[in-house]
Motif scaffolding. Structure first.
Motif, PDB file in Angstrom:
ATOM      1  N   ARG A  87       0.832  -1.209   0.000  1.00 35.59           N
ATOM      2  CA  ARG A  87       0.000   0.000   0.000  1.00 35.59           C
ATOM      3  C   ARG A  87       0.863   1.254   0.000  1.00 35.59           C
ATOM      4  O   ARG A  87       1.900   1.311   0.657  1.00 35.59           O
ATOM      5  N   LEU A  88       0.383   2.252  -0.720  1.00 40.39           N
ATOM      6  CA  LEU A  88       1.077   3.530  -0.847  1.00 40.39           C
ATOM      7  C   LEU A  88       0.011   4.626  -0.863  1.00 40.39           C
ATOM      8  O   LEU A  88      -0.945   4.550  -1.635  1.00 40.39           O
ATOM      9  N   VAL A  89       0.173   5.638   0.009  1.00 38.55           N
ATOM     10  CA  VAL A  89      -0.812   6.718   0.091  1.00 38.55           C
ATOM     11  C   VAL A  89      -0.070   8.044   0.117  1.00 38.55           C
ATOM     12  O   VAL A  89       0.900   8.195   0.860  1.00 38.55           O
ATOM     13  N   THR A 101      -4.333  10.087  -2.932  1.00 40.04           N
ATOM     14  CA  THR A 101      -4.243   8.924  -3.800  1.00 40.04           C
ATOM     15  C   THR A 101      -3.795   7.743  -2.964  1.00 40.04           C
ATOM     16  O   THR A 101      -2.780   7.823  -2.265  1.00 40.04           O
ATOM     17  N   THR A 102      -4.553   6.665  -3.030  1.00 41.10           N
ATOM     18  CA  THR A 102      -4.223   5.423  -2.338  1.00 41.10           C
ATOM     19  C   THR A 102      -4.038   4.346  -3.396  1.00 41.10           C
ATOM     20  O   THR A 102      -4.937   4.131  -4.217  1.00 41.10           O
ATOM     21  N   ILE A 103      -2.894   3.697  -3.370  1.00 46.18           N
ATOM     22  CA  ILE A 103      -2.634   2.611  -4.313  1.00 46.18           C
ATOM     23  C   ILE A 103      -2.410   1.344  -3.497  1.00 46.18           C
ATOM     24  O   ILE A 103      -1.568   1.310  -2.600  1.00 46.18           O
ATOM     25  N   THR A 104      -3.183   0.312  -3.819  1.00 40.93           N
ATOM     26  CA  THR A 104      -2.974  -0.983  -3.186  1.00 40.93           C
ATOM     27  C   THR A 104      -2.506  -1.966  -4.250  1.00 40.93           C
ATOM     28  O   THR A 104      -2.914  -1.897  -5.411  1.00 40.93           O
ATOM     29  N   VAL A 115      -3.609  -3.810  -9.212  1.00 41.28           N
ATOM     30  CA  VAL A 115      -3.257  -2.494  -8.693  1.00 41.28           C
ATOM     31  C   VAL A 115      -4.535  -1.661  -8.692  1.00 41.28           C
ATOM     32  O   VAL A 115      -5.170  -1.480  -9.730  1.00 41.28           O
ATOM     33  N   ILE A 116      -4.906  -1.205  -7.500  1.00 49.35           N
ATOM     34  CA  ILE A 116      -6.119  -0.400  -7.355  1.00 49.35           C
ATOM     35  C   ILE A 116      -5.683   1.002  -6.943  1.00 49.35           C
ATOM     36  O   ILE A 116      -5.028   1.182  -5.916  1.00 49.35           O
ATOM     37  N   THR A 117      -6.016   1.971  -7.765  1.00 47.48           N
ATOM     38  CA  THR A 117      -5.720   3.376  -7.479  1.00 47.48           C
ATOM     39  C   THR A 117      -7.033   4.054  -7.137  1.00 47.48           C
ATOM     40  O   THR A 117      -7.967   4.065  -7.952  1.00 47.48           O
TER      41      THR A 117
END
Length: 170
Positions: A87-89, A101-104, A115-117
């Motif tokens: 996860r990256l936010v 923006t949240t990327i899982t 990849v879910i943005t």
């Protein structure tokens, strides 16, 4: 792959890639990768104009330069969460309301990663059909860049940066 508007001021994009999530996370957090796909078609993002301070509170900045000399757009954000490889936010401070923006990176268990943005607090100008089409070209550029990298079974350990692994994942 699917992309959809989920609610006013929000957007969710889903893409499935034939690559391990560690590689996808590194592509989204290392300038030497980001320079190949960051920004919509018709722009270039020079590696020297990308700042990644990969930690909560750290800076994430890019300068997308128009290929036709029509200017540049600088994105300035602050990382809120960094949990490699899942996860990256980040939040863009300069955008009214602080677009987040949240990327899982979800391991599908078969060598593929979804990849879910998800973007929230999107200003109206980012939700226009033209802006969304531009964002999708960036996702397409990411997919094309991944195709140039080694297939998942050919990825060597040195391509996955161990210094980017959070202490609880080592």
């Amino acid at each position: 792959m699917s992309d959809n508007a989920s609610a006013a001021g929000q957007m969710t994009y889903r893409r499935i890639h034939a690559a391990p999530r560690e590689l996808l996370f590194d592509c989204m957090t290392q300038p030497e990768h980001l320079t190949h796909f960051w920004g919509p078609a018709g722009t270039t993002t020079p590696a020297g104009r990308i700042i990644v301070d990969l930690r909560p509170g750290g800076a994430f900045e890019t300068a997308m330069v128009s290929d036709d000399g029509g200017g540049e757009y600088t994105m300035r954000a602050v990382y809120v969460e960094v949990d490699r490889p899942g996860r990256l936010v980040w939040t863009e401070a300069g955008v009214e309301g602080g677009m987040t923006t949240t990327i899982t990176f979800d391991d599908l268990g078969d060598g593929r990663t979804e990849v879910i943005t998800h973007q929230t607090n999107m200003p109206a100008m980012f939700a226009t059909p033209e802006a969304q089409a531009g964002f999708k070209t960036s996702l397409d550029r990411f997919e094309a860049y991944l195709a140039t990298l080694a297939s998942p079974d050919q990825i060597s350990p040195d391509q996955i940066s161990p210094d980017r692994i959070s202490p609880d994942r080592r």
